[in-house]
Write a protein that holds these residues in place. Structure first.
Motif, PDB file in Angstrom:
ATOM      1  N   LYS A 123       0.857  -1.173   0.000  1.00  0.00           N
ATOM      2  CA  LYS A 123       0.000   0.000   0.000  1.00  0.00           C
ATOM      3  C   LYS A 123       0.900   1.232   0.000  1.00  0.00           C
ATOM      4  O   LYS A 123       1.326   1.704   1.054  1.00  0.00           O
ATOM      5  CB  LYS A 123      -0.908  -0.007   1.230  1.00  0.00           C
ATOM      6  N   PRO A 124       1.263   1.753  -1.154  1.00  0.00           N
ATOM      7  CA  PRO A 124       2.277   2.802  -1.221  1.00  0.00           C
ATOM      8  C   PRO A 124       1.787   4.141  -0.703  1.00  0.00           C
ATOM      9  O   PRO A 124       0.612   4.476  -0.799  1.00  0.00           O
ATOM     10  CB  PRO A 124       2.611   2.887  -2.715  1.00  0.00           C
ATOM     11  N   ASP A 125       2.735   4.897  -0.157  1.00  0.00           N
ATOM     12  CA  ASP A 125       2.443   6.243   0.323  1.00  0.00           C
ATOM     13  C   ASP A 125       2.417   7.220  -0.855  1.00  0.00           C
ATOM     14  O   ASP A 125       2.801   6.885  -1.975  1.00  0.00           O
ATOM     15  CB  ASP A 125       3.494   6.696   1.336  1.00  0.00           C
ATOM     16  N   SER A 126       1.981   8.436  -0.578  1.00  0.00           N
ATOM     17  CA  SER A 126       1.961   9.506  -1.566  1.00  0.00           C
ATOM     18  C   SER A 126       2.532  10.761  -0.918  1.00  0.00           C
ATOM     19  O   SER A 126       2.288  11.027   0.256  1.00  0.00           O
ATOM     20  CB  SER A 126       0.532   9.765  -2.058  1.00  0.00           C
ATOM     21  N   LEU A 127       3.305  11.524  -1.685  1.00  0.00           N
ATOM     22  CA  LEU A 127       3.989  12.677  -1.140  1.00  0.00           C
ATOM     23  C   LEU A 127       3.925  13.821  -2.141  1.00  0.00           C
ATOM     24  O   LEU A 127       4.298  13.671  -3.304  1.00  0.00           O
ATOM     25  CB  LEU A 127       5.442  12.326  -0.844  1.00  0.00           C
ATOM     26  N   ILE A 128       3.412  14.976  -1.695  1.00  0.00           N
ATOM     27  CA  ILE A 128       3.379  16.186  -2.517  1.00  0.00           C
ATOM     28  C   ILE A 128       4.408  17.156  -1.962  1.00  0.00           C
ATOM     29  O   ILE A 128       4.395  17.469  -0.768  1.00  0.00           O
ATOM     30  CB  ILE A 128       1.982  16.833  -2.522  1.00  0.00           C
ATOM     31  N   VAL A 129       5.301  17.606  -2.811  1.00  0.00           N
ATOM     32  CA  VAL A 129       6.373  18.494  -2.377  1.00  0.00           C
ATOM     33  C   VAL A 129       6.429  19.717  -3.289  1.00  0.00           C
ATOM     34  O   VAL A 129       5.961  19.688  -4.429  1.00  0.00           O
ATOM     35  CB  VAL A 129       7.742  17.769  -2.384  1.00  0.00           C
ATOM     36  N   MET A 130       7.013  20.770  -2.783  1.00  0.00           N
ATOM     37  CA  MET A 130       7.215  21.973  -3.570  1.00  0.00           C
ATOM     38  C   MET A 130       8.682  22.023  -4.005  1.00  0.00           C
ATOM     39  O   MET A 130       9.584  22.033  -3.164  1.00  0.00           O
ATOM     40  CB  MET A 130       6.858  23.217  -2.749  1.00  0.00           C
ATOM     41  N   ARG A 131       8.909  22.033  -5.320  1.00  0.00           N
ATOM     42  CA  ARG A 131      10.272  22.073  -5.845  1.00  0.00           C
ATOM     43  C   ARG A 131      10.622  23.503  -6.246  1.00  0.00           C
ATOM     44  O   ARG A 131       9.926  24.130  -7.036  1.00  0.00           O
ATOM     45  CB  ARG A 131      10.424  21.141  -7.052  1.00  0.00           C
ATOM     46  N   TYR A 132      11.724  23.987  -5.710  1.00  0.00           N
ATOM     47  CA  TYR A 132      12.129  25.370  -5.915  1.00  0.00           C
ATOM     48  C   TYR A 132      13.195  25.467  -7.003  1.00  0.00           C
ATOM     49  O   TYR A 132      14.110  24.646  -7.065  1.00  0.00           O
ATOM     50  CB  TYR A 132      12.719  25.954  -4.629  1.00  0.00           C
ATOM     51  N   GLY A 133      13.076  26.512  -7.836  1.00  0.00           N
ATOM     52  CA  GLY A 133      14.166  26.863  -8.730  1.00  0.00           C
ATOM     53  C   GLY A 133      15.091  27.817  -7.994  1.00  0.00           C
ATOM     54  O   GLY A 133      15.170  29.009  -8.324  1.00  0.00           O
ATOM     55  N   ALA A 134      15.796  27.296  -6.985  1.00  0.00           N
ATOM     56  CA  ALA A 134      16.601  28.154  -6.112  1.00  0.00           C
ATOM     57  C   ALA A 134      17.721  28.852  -6.870  1.00  0.00           C
ATOM     58  O   ALA A 134      18.208  29.896  -6.437  1.00  0.00           O
ATOM     59  CB  ALA A 134      17.180  27.336  -4.963  1.00  0.00           C
ATOM     60  N   ASP A 135      18.147  28.284  -8.011  1.00  0.00           N
ATOM     61  CA  ASP A 135      19.209  28.913  -8.789  1.00  0.00           C
ATOM     62  C   ASP A 135      18.713  30.159  -9.526  1.00  0.00           C
ATOM     63  O   ASP A 135      19.505  30.918 -10.085  1.00  0.00           O
ATOM     64  CB  ASP A 135      19.785  27.911  -9.800  1.00  0.00           C
ATOM     65  N   ARG A 136      17.384  30.372  -9.518  1.00  0.00           N
ATOM     66  CA  ARG A 136      16.806  31.532 -10.206  1.00  0.00           C
ATOM     67  C   ARG A 136      16.044  32.431  -9.236  1.00  0.00           C
ATOM     68  O   ARG A 136      15.036  33.023  -9.574  1.00  0.00           O
ATOM     69  CB  ARG A 136      15.892  31.047 -11.346  1.00  0.00           C
ATOM     70  N   ARG A 137      16.543  32.523  -8.043  1.00  0.00           N
ATOM     71  CA  ARG A 137      15.923  33.331  -7.003  1.00  0.00           C
ATOM     72  C   ARG A 137      16.009  34.818  -7.351  1.00  0.00           C
ATOM     73  O   ARG A 137      17.059  35.320  -7.741  1.00  0.00           O
ATOM     74  CB  ARG A 137      16.627  33.047  -5.681  1.00  0.00           C
ATOM     75  N   SER A 138      14.883  35.522  -7.224  1.00  0.00           N
ATOM     76  CA  SER A 138      14.826  36.962  -7.486  1.00  0.00           C
ATOM     77  C   SER A 138      14.356  37.688  -6.237  1.00  0.00           C
ATOM     78  O   SER A 138      14.106  37.068  -5.188  1.00  0.00           O
ATOM     79  CB  SER A 138      13.883  37.256  -8.661  1.00  0.00           C
ATOM     80  N   GLU A 139      14.196  39.011  -6.360  1.00  0.00           N
ATOM     81  CA  GLU A 139      13.812  39.822  -5.212  1.00  0.00           C
ATOM     82  C   GLU A 139      12.655  40.735  -5.585  1.00  0.00           C
ATOM     83  O   GLU A 139      12.621  41.300  -6.684  1.00  0.00           O
ATOM     84  CB  GLU A 139      15.003  40.658  -4.742  1.00  0.00           C
ATOM     85  N   LEU A 140      11.690  40.836  -4.674  1.00  0.00           N
ATOM     86  CA  LEU A 140      10.538  41.716  -4.869  1.00  0.00           C
ATOM     87  C   LEU A 140      10.985  43.169  -4.719  1.00  0.00           C
ATOM     88  O   LEU A 140      11.615  43.532  -3.723  1.00  0.00           O
ATOM     89  CB  LEU A 140       9.453  41.369  -3.856  1.00  0.00           C
TER      90      LEU A 140
END
Length: 375
Positions: free
Chosen positions: A119-136
């Motif tokens: 009975k396999p688990d399920s996992l939702i994750v947020m993947r970041y493009g950390a190499d393209r970080r910008s600033e507001l």
């Protein structure tokens, strides 16, 4: 003429006739039997070597594929908390909701085939493009585009993404205590202001900001200077693939890119085939950097344990074909692993021998970013 030359050795003729006669039938049969035995032994050795090579190749393929998938999942999980444990978003109904950057579902549905009982688990994750970080660089106001800094490096610099956002990615804005997720509609370079303007549709930023209670707020407001990441939501789970033709039934570990608001799957990529189970367990730290008991209780869509520090990820992969021994198909001997028996089953019956071998790979991920409010 000498006498011995006139009268040759009388035995020489007999010896010459015996040498011209060849092998007897008994000698020929003995030689042929010995040749057949040697040939049979050589063929048996070659067949055994071929079976061994095939079996080792199947085991190596299962191990390599599962190991590569485990590396992808663990790297993504380890970086998921970089923007904070919870973020705000606007639902399809227009109301503001909150969601965890890591959503775990303990597996409750068995795979369809009797030889795949897990009975396999399920996992939702947020993947970041950390190499393209910008600033507001501007206030978040309704009806105004999200204005961010472009990458200051030259476009020819290695690692620079001139577009900042790739197709399918969305906008994640955070000051590492307050975070919000926005759908990206369009992006364009504002050469006059030296910025990149992001169209995120009609959004009520006031509702996405922290709300005060009694004139006080426990979270800081998202202001200029906050970090902006391109992100994707991914779901890792095992999908059952029924038998077809000569191909047996199997499970595929897939990574699904999800719509950030509805969590509907958009694209699916197979990370590893012939996976029988995908399991994640969670643990807190005892204060000395050591995991304090693993359990199946993990983060949900809205809540997460503040002390959550470790995730143990396990993948059970089987060979793509049955292993063959001198006596026929491989049969597992001795006590079977929990993955081979089937996790959380209501029966202790041993599954029938399938002729497959399993490789159970596991790794522990430190959730340092997820447990901390700041990097």
């Amino acid at each position: 003429m000498r006498r011995h030359q006139c009268h040759p050795d009388p035995l020489a003729l007999a010896r010459r006739r015996r040498s011209e006669r060849g092998l007897s039938l008994v000698e020929l049969m003995l030689s042929a039997s010995l040749g057949v035995l040697l040939l049979g032994a050589a063929v048996a050795v070659l067949l055994a070597a071929g079976r061994m090579r095939r079996n080792q190749q199947l085991l190596s393929d299962a191990n390599d594929e599962a190991r590569a998938a485990l590396r992808v999942v663990s790297n993504t999980v380890g970086a998921t908390g970089v923007g904070g444990k919870l973020y705000r978003y606007v639902s399809t109904g227009g109301d503001v909701r909150q969601r965890s950057a890591l959503i775990f579902t303990n597996g409750t549905t068995a795979l369809n085939a009797p030889t795949l009982p897990q009975k396999p688990d399920s996992l939702i994750v947020m993947r970041y493009g950390a190499d393209r970080r910008s600033e507001l660089v501007a206030e978040l106001n309704s009806g105004f585009p999200v204005r961010i800094t472009p990458d200051p490096r030259q476009a020819s610099t290695k690692g620079v993404e001139p577009q900042i956002f790739r197709p399918g990615e969305h906008v994640f804005i955070t000051n590492f205590q307050t975070s919000m997720l926005l759908r990206l509609v369009r992006r364009e370079l504002n050469t006059a202001a030296h910025t990149v303007d992001l169209d995120v549709g009609t959004v009520n930023f006031t509702a996405l900001q922290p709300q005060t209670s009694g004139g006080m707020s426990t979270e800081p407001k998202v202001n200029p200077g906050a970090s902006v990441f391109p992100v994707q939501l991914l779901r890792y789970r095992v999908v059952y693939v029924p038998a077809k033709g000569s191909q047996p039934e199997r499970g595929d570990l897939v990574a699904e890119t999800l719509d950030p608001i509805t969590l509907a799957p958009l694209t699916t990529v197979v990370l590893a085939s012939n996976v029988e189970d995908f399991q994640v367990q969670w643990a807190n730290s005892n204060g000395d950097g050591v995991a304090q008991g693993y359990s199946d209780i993990g983060p949900t869509e809205t809540n997460i344990d503040q002390d959550l520090a470790y995730a143990r990820i396990s993948i059970s992969a089987r060979t793509s074909g049955t292993l063959i021994t001198n006596s026929g198909d491989f049969v597992a001997k001795g006590e079977m692993t929990p993955f081979e028996q089937g996790l959380d089953l209501d029966t202790s019956d041993r599954p029938p021998a399938s002729g497959y071998r399993r490789r159970v790979l596991s790794t522990v991920v430190l959730l340092k970013n997820l447990a901390a409010l700041r990097l």
